[in-house]
Design a protein around this motif. Structure first.
Motif, PDB file in Angstrom:
ATOM      1  N   VAL A  69      18.341  -5.631   2.523  1.00  0.00           N
ATOM      2  CA  VAL A  69      18.257  -5.515   3.981  1.00  0.00           C
ATOM      3  C   VAL A  69      16.791  -5.472   4.387  1.00  0.00           C
ATOM      4  N   ASP A  70      16.395  -6.373   5.274  1.00  0.00           N
ATOM      5  CA  ASP A  70      15.043  -6.392   5.832  1.00  0.00           C
ATOM      6  C   ASP A  70      15.174  -6.408   7.346  1.00  0.00           C
ATOM      7  N   ALA A  71      14.620  -5.388   7.982  1.00  0.00           N
ATOM      8  CA  ALA A  71      14.755  -5.263   9.429  1.00  0.00           C
ATOM      9  C   ALA A  71      13.517  -4.595  10.010  1.00  0.00           C
ATOM     10  N   VAL A  72      13.499  -4.500  11.322  1.00  0.00           N
ATOM     11  CA  VAL A  72      12.399  -3.844  12.030  1.00  0.00           C
ATOM     12  C   VAL A  72      12.990  -2.866  13.034  1.00  0.00           C
ATOM     13  N   SER A  73      12.484  -1.646  13.040  1.00  0.00           N
ATOM     14  CA  SER A  73      12.876  -0.652  14.032  1.00  0.00           C
ATOM     15  C   SER A  73      11.647  -0.284  14.856  1.00  0.00           C
ATOM     16  N   ARG A  74      11.818   0.620  15.786  1.00  0.00           N
ATOM     17  CA  ARG A  74      10.702   1.058  16.625  1.00  0.00           C
ATOM     18  C   ARG A  74      10.677   2.580  16.687  1.00  0.00           C
ATOM     19  N   CYS A  75       9.510   3.137  16.453  1.00  0.00           N
ATOM     20  CA  CYS A  75       9.363   4.587  16.461  1.00  0.00           C
ATOM     21  C   CYS A  75       9.687   5.132  17.852  1.00  0.00           C
ATOM     22  N   PRO A  76      10.598   6.091  17.958  1.00  0.00           N
ATOM     23  CA  PRO A  76      10.928   6.657  19.276  1.00  0.00           C
ATOM     24  C   PRO A  76       9.813   7.529  19.838  1.00  0.00           C
ATOM     25  N   GLY A  77       8.811   7.865  18.995  1.00  0.00           N
ATOM     26  CA  GLY A  77       7.717   8.701  19.467  1.00  0.00           C
ATOM     27  C   GLY A  77       6.563   7.917  20.041  1.00  0.00           C
ATOM     28  N   CYS A  78       6.030   6.957  19.260  1.00  0.00           N
ATOM     29  CA  CYS A  78       4.841   6.219  19.702  1.00  0.00           C
ATOM     30  C   CYS A  78       5.098   4.739  19.946  1.00  0.00           C
ATOM     31  N   GLY A  79       6.291   4.262  19.621  1.00  0.00           N
ATOM     32  CA  GLY A  79       6.622   2.862  19.884  1.00  0.00           C
ATOM     33  C   GLY A  79       6.171   1.885  18.816  1.00  0.00           C
ATOM     34  N   THR A  80       5.598   2.358  17.724  1.00  0.00           N
ATOM     35  CA  THR A  80       5.148   1.482  16.648  1.00  0.00           C
ATOM     36  C   THR A  80       6.331   0.786  15.974  1.00  0.00           C
ATOM     37  N   GLU A  81       6.177  -0.506  15.681  1.00  0.00           N
ATOM     38  CA  GLU A  81       7.205  -1.210  14.923  1.00  0.00           C
ATOM     39  C   GLU A  81       7.177  -0.732  13.476  1.00  0.00           C
ATOM     40  N   VAL A  82       8.350  -0.405  12.951  1.00  0.00           N
ATOM     41  CA  VAL A  82       8.470   0.109  11.591  1.00  0.00           C
ATOM     42  C   VAL A  82       9.325  -0.851  10.784  1.00  0.00           C
ATOM     43  N   GLU A  83       8.754  -1.395   9.709  1.00  0.00           N
ATOM     44  CA  GLU A  83       9.510  -2.290   8.841  1.00  0.00           C
ATOM     45  C   GLU A  83      10.485  -1.481   7.994  1.00  0.00           C
ATOM     46  N   VAL A  84      11.685  -2.007   7.873  1.00  0.00           N
ATOM     47  CA  VAL A  84      12.741  -1.343   7.114  1.00  0.00           C
ATOM     48  C   VAL A  84      13.210  -2.292   6.019  1.00  0.00           C
ATOM     49  N   ALA A  85      13.155  -1.853   4.784  1.00  0.00           N
ATOM     50  CA  ALA A  85      13.593  -2.673   3.661  1.00  0.00           C
ATOM     51  C   ALA A  85      14.299  -1.785   2.640  1.00  0.00           C
ATOM     52  N   PHE A  86      15.519  -2.126   2.311  1.00  0.00           N
ATOM     53  CA  PHE A  86      16.266  -1.364   1.312  1.00  0.00           C
ATOM     54  C   PHE A  86      17.434  -2.217   0.823  1.00  0.00           C
ATOM     55  N   ASP A  87      18.139  -1.715  -0.155  1.00  0.00           N
ATOM     56  CA  ASP A  87      19.327  -2.378  -0.670  1.00  0.00           C
ATOM     57  C   ASP A  87      20.543  -1.667  -0.092  1.00  0.00           C
ATOM     58  N   GLN A  88      21.481  -2.419   0.434  1.00  0.00           N
ATOM     59  CA  GLN A  88      22.628  -1.779   1.074  1.00  0.00           C
ATOM     60  C   GLN A  88      23.438  -0.933   0.088  1.00  0.00           C
ATOM     61  N   GLU A  89      23.352  -1.232  -1.201  1.00  0.00           N
ATOM     62  CA  GLU A  89      24.066  -0.414  -2.172  1.00  0.00           C
ATOM     63  C   GLU A  89      23.476   0.993  -2.239  1.00  0.00           C
ATOM     64  N   GLU A  90      22.167   1.112  -2.016  1.00  0.00           N
ATOM     65  CA  GLU A  90      21.544   2.436  -1.955  1.00  0.00           C
ATOM     66  C   GLU A  90      22.030   3.191  -0.718  1.00  0.00           C
TER      67      GLU A  90
END
Length: 238
Positions: A69-90
């Protein structure tokens, strides 16, 4: 994650599911994908508990696009884009034993035990279509046996989440700039739909190019394996 049997899904079947959900709300898109995963109708898929639906969708995603899984979220505090990468099995490791219940759960409140159905897509659709200002309360009322007072919505929501972890699946995130840590729901329906949408657009372009170059029908082009389609596309214009 508890294994879910998902058979091979053909390109035409995927395109049909993409078309079925094209102009629908996220819930109906999920039903279109679920029906493909189970090789059944949307009406039958709608009667399956939501957690079981999501297991089927995770299994379908693994079969189609892999588990990374590769995605992008946004910090609810400062608005910075946060890259998200993990395996869905984890992400699904907590679900190793599977749900504790098939269709009902016991909710204990004020010394009383209540039997409550696990919510299905049909329940969610009915609440969504009703436009009620209190959707959680309405969902609980649908899942409590008729004529019984039933427990509070909060107690039921907690029992649902305890019985089936996929009811409220969340990922832990941290902002690299401000250091804020938070949890964010992982929506398998929306994530898988975005991947299917990108795949569908690419596939239609491929079919268009092959039809223009060789005069093939859509069925002819889709009958080829993805690897062979790419080989023919590479020959176009040579």
């Amino acid at each position: 994650m508890t294994a879910v049997a998902v058979g091979a899904v053909s390109a035409p079947e995927l395109l049909d599911a993409w078309e079925a959900g094209w102009d629908r709300d996220p819930l109906r898109r999920g039903l279109a994908l679920h029906a493909v995963a189970l090789r059944t109708t949307a009406a039958t898929a709608a009667a399956v508990p939501v957690g079981h639906r999501d297991r089927a969708l995770f299994a379908l995603r693994a079969a189609l696009f892999g588990t990374s899984v590769d995605a992008v979220s946004r910090c609810p505090g400062c608005g910075t884009e946060v890259e998200v990468a993990f395996d869905q099995e984890e992400l699904l490791a907590l679900d190793e034993a599977g749900p504790e219940t098939g269709g009902t759960v016991t909710v204990r409140e004020d010394g009383q035990d209540f039997r409550v159905r696990m919510p299905t897509s049909a329940d969610l659709a009915a609440v969504l279509d009703s436009g009620t200002p209190a959707p959680q309360e309405a969902l609980v009322r649908r899942c409590v046996p008729a004529g019984e007072p039933g427990p509070t919505a909060d107690a039921v929501a907690e029992a649902w989440a305890a019985a089936d972890p996929l009811i409220d699946l969340r990922i832990g995130l941290a902002c690299p700039d401000c250091g804020l840590a938070w949890e964010e729901p992982f929506d398998i329906v929306g994530f898988l739909w975005a991947e299917l949408d990108a795949w569908g657009r690419r596939t239609l372009i491929e079919v268009h190019e092959l039809a223009r170059a060789y005069g093939w029908s859509e069925a002819d082009a889709l009958a080829l394996s993805p690897w062979r389609r790419q080989c023919y596309l590479g020959l176009v214009g040579t």
